[in-house]
Enzyme design. Structure first.
Site, PDB file in Angstrom:
ATOM      1  N   ARG A 248       0.851  -1.184   0.000  1.00 14.27           N
ATOM      2  CA  ARG A 248       0.000   0.000   0.000  1.00 14.27           C
ATOM      3  C   ARG A 248       0.888   1.237   0.000  1.00 14.27           C
ATOM      4  O   ARG A 248       1.946   1.271   0.642  1.00 14.27           O
ATOM      5  CB  ARG A 248      -0.921   0.032   1.239  1.00 14.27           C
ATOM      6  CG  ARG A 248      -2.056  -0.972   1.203  1.00 14.27           C
ATOM      7  CD  ARG A 248      -3.082  -0.630   0.128  1.00 14.27           C
ATOM      8  NE  ARG A 248      -4.238  -1.518   0.132  1.00 14.27           N
ATOM      9  CZ  ARG A 248      -4.330  -2.635  -0.576  1.00 14.27           C
ATOM     10  NH1 ARG A 248      -3.312  -3.014  -1.339  1.00 14.27           N
ATOM     11  NH2 ARG A 248      -5.421  -3.376  -0.521  1.00 14.27           N
ATOM     12  N   ASP A 271       3.616  -0.445  -7.808  1.00 16.44           N
ATOM     13  CA  ASP A 271       2.284  -0.852  -8.263  1.00 16.44           C
ATOM     14  C   ASP A 271       1.206  -0.146  -7.452  1.00 16.44           C
ATOM     15  O   ASP A 271       0.044  -0.139  -7.842  1.00 16.44           O
ATOM     16  CB  ASP A 271       2.123  -2.374  -8.137  1.00 16.44           C
ATOM     17  CG  ASP A 271       0.845  -2.864  -8.786  1.00 16.44           C
ATOM     18  OD1 ASP A 271       0.613  -2.531  -9.966  1.00 16.44           O
ATOM     19  OD2 ASP A 271       0.059  -3.571  -8.121  1.00 16.44           O
ATOM     20  N   GLU A 276      -3.594   7.406  -4.929  1.00  7.13           N
ATOM     21  CA  GLU A 276      -3.710   6.447  -6.020  1.00  7.13           C
ATOM     22  C   GLU A 276      -4.956   6.742  -6.838  1.00  7.13           C
ATOM     23  O   GLU A 276      -6.069   6.675  -6.286  1.00  7.13           O
ATOM     24  CB  GLU A 276      -3.774   5.023  -5.451  1.00  7.13           C
ATOM     25  CG  GLU A 276      -3.586   3.940  -6.503  1.00  7.13           C
ATOM     26  CD  GLU A 276      -3.486   2.563  -5.876  1.00  7.13           C
ATOM     27  OE1 GLU A 276      -2.398   1.953  -5.945  1.00  7.13           O
ATOM     28  OE2 GLU A 276      -4.505   2.102  -5.314  1.00  7.13           O
ATOM     29  N   HIS A 295      -1.774  -0.639 -10.113  1.00  4.33           N
ATOM     30  CA  HIS A 295      -2.352  -1.561  -9.131  1.00  4.33           C
ATOM     31  C   HIS A 295      -2.837  -2.849  -9.816  1.00  4.33           C
ATOM     32  O   HIS A 295      -3.995  -3.256  -9.670  1.00  4.33           O
ATOM     33  CB  HIS A 295      -3.506  -0.890  -8.379  1.00  4.33           C
ATOM     34  CG  HIS A 295      -3.723  -1.464  -7.003  1.00  4.33           C
ATOM     35  ND1 HIS A 295      -4.060  -0.700  -5.923  1.00  4.33           N
ATOM     36  CD2 HIS A 295      -3.669  -2.740  -6.543  1.00  4.33           C
ATOM     37  CE1 HIS A 295      -4.196  -1.467  -4.853  1.00  4.33           C
ATOM     38  NE2 HIS A 295      -3.957  -2.715  -5.209  1.00  4.33           N
TER      39      HIS A 295
END
Length: 337
Positions: A248, A271, A276, A295
């Site tokens: 995260r 990622d 985000e 992601h």
């Protein structure tokens, strides 16, 4: 078993995921174990149209897009005895009322760990070969590198530091075994003997950061891990080191990370980020030493069937009077995602 004797189950998730989670053969297997209507998917427990099926539901099959199972949702499902989650963490899904009632909860998080670990292994191998930087150079020069430019490239003996022996972290440790890496591990819940069994040397976090060529983050997003990699700790990573984050974004101080990456001192495979997605003006989109993906490390496409299969197997275990193989307990949430 006659359908009247099967436990009654109801789907609760974004219906867009249902066909991938339960393709026809798997859905048929599911319907042999539970009385469930594939056309009925709960998005709002307060919707009068779902009141009757929820009132009779003994099992909720949840996934991404499921409404929070708070006291109100629980009141609509008085017969509920199990929640089988066809996704990863249940932290944001389950309210206190459900734990207090003693409803059994299971998650497919272990199955979701598999593609994340595979993605991470691929990125570790590519980072060790300096693939991303060489791709950028090749685009500009159209020339093969000179021998002297390749002296620091290679995965033989590369030190890989794993932060967190989570489900993903443990699966990654398994995948790293056939390769000639020196693997380091930091996890406050793991002892040195267990780390050795996992194929790693246990180190405190600061030592791991200082001694790793590649650092991969697999800790859960908890209050105690928020910003665990701040400016001082990022500075411990050796010059030219690579940081991989598939956990995260909140675990890393985004401003401190951006400074390190803009300076060119570190490389990163990200990622996940915070926020985000990153704002359109973020320099991380353009930096040659940063490899950003949206992601995608977790289960996508045909990988979702793996999660559905876990749910079907858990339901079969419950129908046979066995405990779930992947039960989530309330007490576990203090240290897992």
């Amino acid at each position: 078993m006659p359908s009247a004797q099967l436990p009654r189950a109801v789907f609760a998730m974004d219906p867009v995921h249902l066909p991938r989670l339960f393709p026809p053969p798997l859905m048929a297997r599911l319907r042999q174990t539970a009385a469930v209507d594939p056309a009925l998917v709960v998005r709002d427990p307060a919707d009068p149209a779902v009141a009757e099926p929820l009132a009779g539901a003994e099992v909720l099959i949840t996934g991404w897009g499921c409404p929070r199972l708070d006291a109100g949702a629980l009141a609509a499902a008085p017969r509920l005895r199990a929640v089988l989650h066809a996704a990863g963490s249940v932290r944001g899904l389950i309210g206190d009322a459900l734990w207090e009632r003693g409803v059994t909860v299971s998650s497919a998080a272990a199955a979701n760990a598999a593609p994340v670990a595979e993605y991470t292994l691929a990125m570790i191998l590519l980072a060790g070969k300096d693939v991303f930087a060489h791709r950028e150079r090749f685009r500009g020069t159209h020339a093969l590198p000179a021998a002297g430019e390749m002296s620091a490239v290679g995965n033989m003996g590369r030190r890989v530091g794993i932060i967190g022996a989570s489900r993903v972290g443990r699966r990654l440790l398994e995948l790293l075994r056939p390769h000639d890496f020196e693997v380091l591990l930091c996890d406050p819940y793991v002892h040195a003997s267990e780390a050795a069994t996992l194929g790693a040397e246990l180190l405190p976090l600061d030592e791991l950061l200082a001694h790793s060529d590649i650092v991969s983050l697999h800790a859960p997003d908890l209050p105690g891990t928020y910003r665990m990699l701040g400016r001082e700790r990022l500075a411990l990573i050796r010059d030219g080191g690579t940081l991989i984050n598939t956990s995260r974004g909140a675990l890393i101080d985004p401003d401190a990370l951006a400074e390190e990456l803009v300076s060119g001192r570190l490389r990163a495979v990200l990622d996940v980020t915070e926020p985000e997605p990153l704002p359109a003006g973020s320099p991380l989109y353009r930096l040659p030493n940063v490899f950003l993906t949206p992601h995608i490390a977790g289960s996508l496409g045909n990988e979702l069937e793996r999660l559905g299969r876990v749910v079907v197997e858990e339901l079969e275990r419950l129908a046979a009077g066995l405990p779930p193989a992947y039960e989530v307990r309330h007490a576990d949430l203090v240290r897992v995602a």
